[in-house]
Design an enzyme around this catalytic site. Structure first.
Site, PDB file in Angstrom:
ATOM      1  N   GLY A  58     -19.573  43.564  33.876  1.00  0.00           N
ATOM      2  CA  GLY A  58     -19.368  44.973  33.478  1.00  0.00           C
ATOM      3  C   GLY A  58     -20.032  45.962  34.418  1.00  0.00           C
ATOM      4  O   GLY A  58     -20.347  47.081  34.024  1.00  0.00           O
ATOM      5  N   TYR A 114     -26.994  48.205  27.316  1.00  0.00           N
ATOM      6  CA  TYR A 114     -28.025  49.235  27.535  1.00  0.00           C
ATOM      7  C   TYR A 114     -27.427  50.631  27.397  1.00  0.00           C
ATOM      8  O   TYR A 114     -27.917  51.467  26.620  1.00  0.00           O
ATOM      9  CB  TYR A 114     -28.661  49.066  28.929  1.00  0.00           C
ATOM     10  CG  TYR A 114     -29.415  50.304  29.381  1.00  0.00           C
ATOM     11  CD1 TYR A 114     -30.604  50.698  28.754  1.00  0.00           C
ATOM     12  CD2 TYR A 114     -28.944  51.098  30.437  1.00  0.00           C
ATOM     13  CE1 TYR A 114     -31.288  51.850  29.150  1.00  0.00           C
ATOM     14  CE2 TYR A 114     -29.626  52.240  30.841  1.00  0.00           C
ATOM     15  CZ  TYR A 114     -30.796  52.608  30.196  1.00  0.00           C
ATOM     16  OH  TYR A 114     -31.468  53.744  30.594  1.00  0.00           O
ATOM     17  N   LEU A 143     -33.830  47.477  41.337  1.00  0.00           N
ATOM     18  CA  LEU A 143     -33.434  47.117  42.705  1.00  0.00           C
ATOM     19  C   LEU A 143     -34.494  47.442  43.778  1.00  0.00           C
ATOM     20  O   LEU A 143     -34.857  46.562  44.564  1.00  0.00           O
ATOM     21  CB  LEU A 143     -32.112  47.811  43.069  1.00  0.00           C
ATOM     22  CG  LEU A 143     -31.604  47.471  44.477  1.00  0.00           C
ATOM     23  CD1 LEU A 143     -31.207  46.008  44.588  1.00  0.00           C
ATOM     24  CD2 LEU A 143     -30.414  48.358  44.859  1.00  0.00           C
ATOM     25  N   ILE A 184     -42.171  52.126  18.141  1.00  0.00           N
ATOM     26  CA  ILE A 184     -41.289  53.114  17.498  1.00  0.00           C
ATOM     27  C   ILE A 184     -40.313  52.467  16.517  1.00  0.00           C
ATOM     28  O   ILE A 184     -39.668  53.165  15.744  1.00  0.00           O
ATOM     29  CB  ILE A 184     -40.515  53.986  18.526  1.00  0.00           C
ATOM     30  CG1 ILE A 184     -39.591  53.146  19.413  1.00  0.00           C
ATOM     31  CG2 ILE A 184     -41.481  54.822  19.364  1.00  0.00           C
ATOM     32  CD1 ILE A 184     -38.594  53.981  20.222  1.00  0.00           C
ATOM     33  N   LEU A 244     -46.491  48.982  24.673  1.00  0.00           N
ATOM     34  CA  LEU A 244     -46.945  48.115  25.779  1.00  0.00           C
ATOM     35  C   LEU A 244     -46.139  46.823  25.814  1.00  0.00           C
ATOM     36  O   LEU A 244     -46.699  45.724  25.717  1.00  0.00           O
ATOM     37  CB  LEU A 244     -48.452  47.841  25.693  1.00  0.00           C
ATOM     38  CG  LEU A 244     -49.347  49.083  25.795  1.00  0.00           C
ATOM     39  CD1 LEU A 244     -50.822  48.693  25.769  1.00  0.00           C
ATOM     40  CD2 LEU A 244     -49.056  49.883  27.074  1.00  0.00           C
ATOM     41  N   THR A 301     -29.736  58.872  30.051  1.00  0.00           N
ATOM     42  CA  THR A 301     -29.320  58.342  31.347  1.00  0.00           C
ATOM     43  C   THR A 301     -27.880  58.747  31.669  1.00  0.00           C
ATOM     44  O   THR A 301     -27.071  58.977  30.758  1.00  0.00           O
ATOM     45  CB  THR A 301     -29.417  56.801  31.326  1.00  0.00           C
ATOM     46  OG1 THR A 301     -28.786  56.275  32.491  1.00  0.00           O
ATOM     47  CG2 THR A 301     -28.717  56.200  30.104  1.00  0.00           C
ATOM     48  N   ASP A 302     -27.558  58.765  32.948  1.00  0.00           N
ATOM     49  CA  ASP A 302     -26.159  59.039  33.337  1.00  0.00           C
ATOM     50  C   ASP A 302     -25.237  57.873  32.992  1.00  0.00           C
ATOM     51  O   ASP A 302     -24.011  58.016  32.992  1.00  0.00           O
ATOM     52  CB  ASP A 302     -26.076  59.364  34.840  1.00  0.00           C
ATOM     53  CG  ASP A 302     -26.542  58.244  35.754  1.00  0.00           C
ATOM     54  OD1 ASP A 302     -27.018  57.192  35.242  1.00  0.00           O
ATOM     55  OD2 ASP A 302     -26.445  58.401  36.984  1.00  0.00           O
ATOM     56  N   GLU A 303     -25.837  56.692  32.674  1.00  0.00           N
ATOM     57  CA  GLU A 303     -24.989  55.519  32.412  1.00  0.00           C
ATOM     58  C   GLU A 303     -24.143  55.686  31.160  1.00  0.00           C
ATOM     59  O   GLU A 303     -23.176  54.949  30.965  1.00  0.00           O
ATOM     60  CB  GLU A 303     -25.840  54.255  32.295  1.00  0.00           C
ATOM     61  CG  GLU A 303     -26.591  53.961  33.576  1.00  0.00           C
ATOM     62  CD  GLU A 303     -27.030  52.515  33.718  1.00  0.00           C
ATOM     63  OE1 GLU A 303     -26.555  51.656  32.954  1.00  0.00           O
ATOM     64  OE2 GLU A 303     -27.852  52.261  34.613  1.00  0.00           O
ATOM     65  N   LYS A 315     -28.083  53.625  24.629  1.00  0.00           N
ATOM     66  CA  LYS A 315     -28.549  54.982  24.979  1.00  0.00           C
ATOM     67  C   LYS A 315     -27.532  56.016  24.479  1.00  0.00           C
ATOM     68  O   LYS A 315     -27.910  57.073  23.972  1.00  0.00           O
ATOM     69  CB  LYS A 315     -28.748  55.124  26.497  1.00  0.00           C
ATOM     70  CG  LYS A 315     -29.909  54.335  27.072  1.00  0.00           C
ATOM     71  CD  LYS A 315     -31.272  54.755  26.550  1.00  0.00           C
ATOM     72  CE  LYS A 315     -31.729  56.111  27.037  1.00  0.00           C
ATOM     73  NZ  LYS A 315     -33.136  56.405  26.638  1.00  0.00           N
ATOM     74  N   ASN A 349     -33.818  56.483  39.091  1.00  0.00           N
ATOM     75  CA  ASN A 349     -35.130  56.890  39.614  1.00  0.00           C
ATOM     76  C   ASN A 349     -35.713  55.793  40.492  1.00  0.00           C
ATOM     77  O   ASN A 349     -35.427  54.609  40.295  1.00  0.00           O
ATOM     78  CB  ASN A 349     -36.107  57.097  38.462  1.00  0.00           C
ATOM     79  CG  ASN A 349     -35.886  58.374  37.675  1.00  0.00           C
ATOM     80  OD1 ASN A 349     -36.846  58.994  37.239  1.00  0.00           O
ATOM     81  ND2 ASN A 349     -34.645  58.786  37.483  1.00  0.00           N
TER      82      ASN A 349
END
Ligand code: NAD
Ligand code: DAU
Length: 347
Positions: A288, A155, A195, A60, A35, A130-132, A159, A185
């Site tokens: 970036g 980020y 965004l 975690i 949370l 993620t695709d990033e 990942k 998403n």
């Protein structure tokens, strides 16, 4: 079967938890979430009393805590979504991303490995990515499952690091993993730092719509419930040690998307056409900033028969309606700490 879903109080996680709890009464879904600012139990009010659902507040990054939870509940499968997820926050505080996204993932892998020893029969560790991680595309081309990793933000680097660890546990210890890498998403319950909900919220309140750089950056948008359905499909039918790209077949330049949102919101709010577009403000670019993401989702489409079910027009309309009908949710998440973040990021 006891299934651990991490990050289930967040945007995508809450849709995944709802789908699994409602579709599979034979599973018990344990939602473990710390949370943070992005986690919100209001997202799951409608299922909180279901017999096959348990929420546990835990972090975690707490290794002993994770080991103990795995021993107590003997999770046979993990669907791991918990993460720091916002690129702009990763630029101002990269270490938080290393801690949760890399270390947190390793703690889960270790806890899963220790619990089952080498006996992974019928078990599954599903890592949501993620695709990033693939970096940026130019004007042409698509990310496939074999595109080389080339992350550009803290980020996406965190990942990518977590993806590598999951894969390495598969190769080294035989851990039965699957990974999916999804595009952007949108939909109900997304925190208004991203965004689309940021623009919806700002249009409601007649605030400026901050468009980074020249607005010609491109993203591939997928309705969140279609992502949750893809996760269900990959979890149940994805091949072991495989990766699946998930995307919307739906590329938009940011500036065109923001203008589309403005038009839809003007008509929903009964404002004269063109009113909200006047709020568009070009601001300093994100360092970036990846130019373009676009997914080749043909593997999941051909192998697992998944494709998006909601068109962008339908998805945006459902999303806008949800935010307009859930002003209390929006007010809760934008009070307090959100103001501090917003002022620092945009002023
Ligand atoms: P989100 O920020 O809305 O939610 C993240 C959730 O994780 C929150 O509930 C938060 O409380 C929880 N969390 C954060 N740190 C934690 C910790 N240390 N321990 C336990 N819980 C913690 O994120 P999202 O947009 O729903 O993304 C979910 C996952 O999907 C992430 O792994 C993200 O990288 C991935 N993803 C997101 C998108 C997207 O467009 N949003 C696209 C592709 C992949
Ligand atoms: O591609 C998947 C990724 O999509 C996920 O892994 C991330 O968790 C998720 O946050 C998202 O990353 P993006 O950086 O693409 O999403 P964001 O909504 O932050 O930005 C979308 C585009 O809009 C991007 O080009 C930056 C731009 N933007 C964003 C904000 C917040 C603006 O122009 N103005 C803004 O105020």
């Amino acid at each position: 079967m006891n299934i651990l879903v991490t990050g289930g109080a967040g945007f995508i996680g809450s849709h995944v938890v709802r789908l699994l709890v409602n579709s599979y009464p034979q599973y018990h879904i344990f939602n473990v979430d710390a949370l943070t600012y992005a986690g919100n139990l209001e997202n799951l009010k409608d299922i909180e009393d279901k017999k096959n659902y348990t929420f546990i507040k835990a972090d975690i990054t707490d290794k002993e805590g994770m080991d103990s939870l795995f021993k107590t509940h003997r999770f046979e499968a993990v669907i791991h979504l918990a993460a720091e997820s916002h690129v702009d926050r990763s630029i101002s505080d990269p270490l938080a991303f290393v801690k949760t996204n890399i270390l947190g993932t390793i703690h889960l892998l270790e806890a899963f490995k220790s619990l089952w020893g080498g006996d992974f029969y019928g078990k599954r560790f599903y890592h949501i990515s993620t695709d990033e991680v693939y970096g940026t595309l130019g004007e042409q081309g698509l990310f496939t499952e074999t595109t080389a990793y080339d992350p550009n933000s803290p980020y996406s680097a965190s990942k990518a690091g977590s993806d590598h660890f999951v894969r390495a546990y598969g190769e080294t210890y035989g851990l039965p993993y699957v990974i999916s890498n999804c595009s952007n998403n949108y939909g109900p319950n997304q925190f208004p730092e991203k965004l689309i909900p940021l623009c919806i919220n700002n249009i409601i309140h007649h605030n400026p719509l901050p468009v980074y750089g020249d607005g010609h950056y491109t993203r591939d948008w997928l309705y969140v419930i279609d992502h949750a359905k893809a996760i269900d499909v990959v979890f149940h039918r994805g091949a072991s040690k495989a990766t699946y790209n998930i995307g919307g077949f739906n590329e938009w330049k940011n500036i065109d998307l923001v203008k589309l949102l403005c038009g839809l919101m003007d008509s929903k709010l009964g404002r004269a056409p063109g009113t909200s577009e006047q709020l568009i403000t070009f601001v300093k670019d994100r360092p970036g900033h990846d130019l373009r993401y676009a997914i080749d989702a043909s593997k999941i489409k051909n192998d697992l028969d998944w494709k998006p079910s909601v068109t962008f027009e339908e998805g945006l309309e459902k999303t806008i309606d949800w935010y307009l009908q859930n002003e209390t949710w929006l007010n809760h998440v934008t009070s307090g700490a959100y103001q501090g973040y917003y002022n620092k990021q945009y002023h």
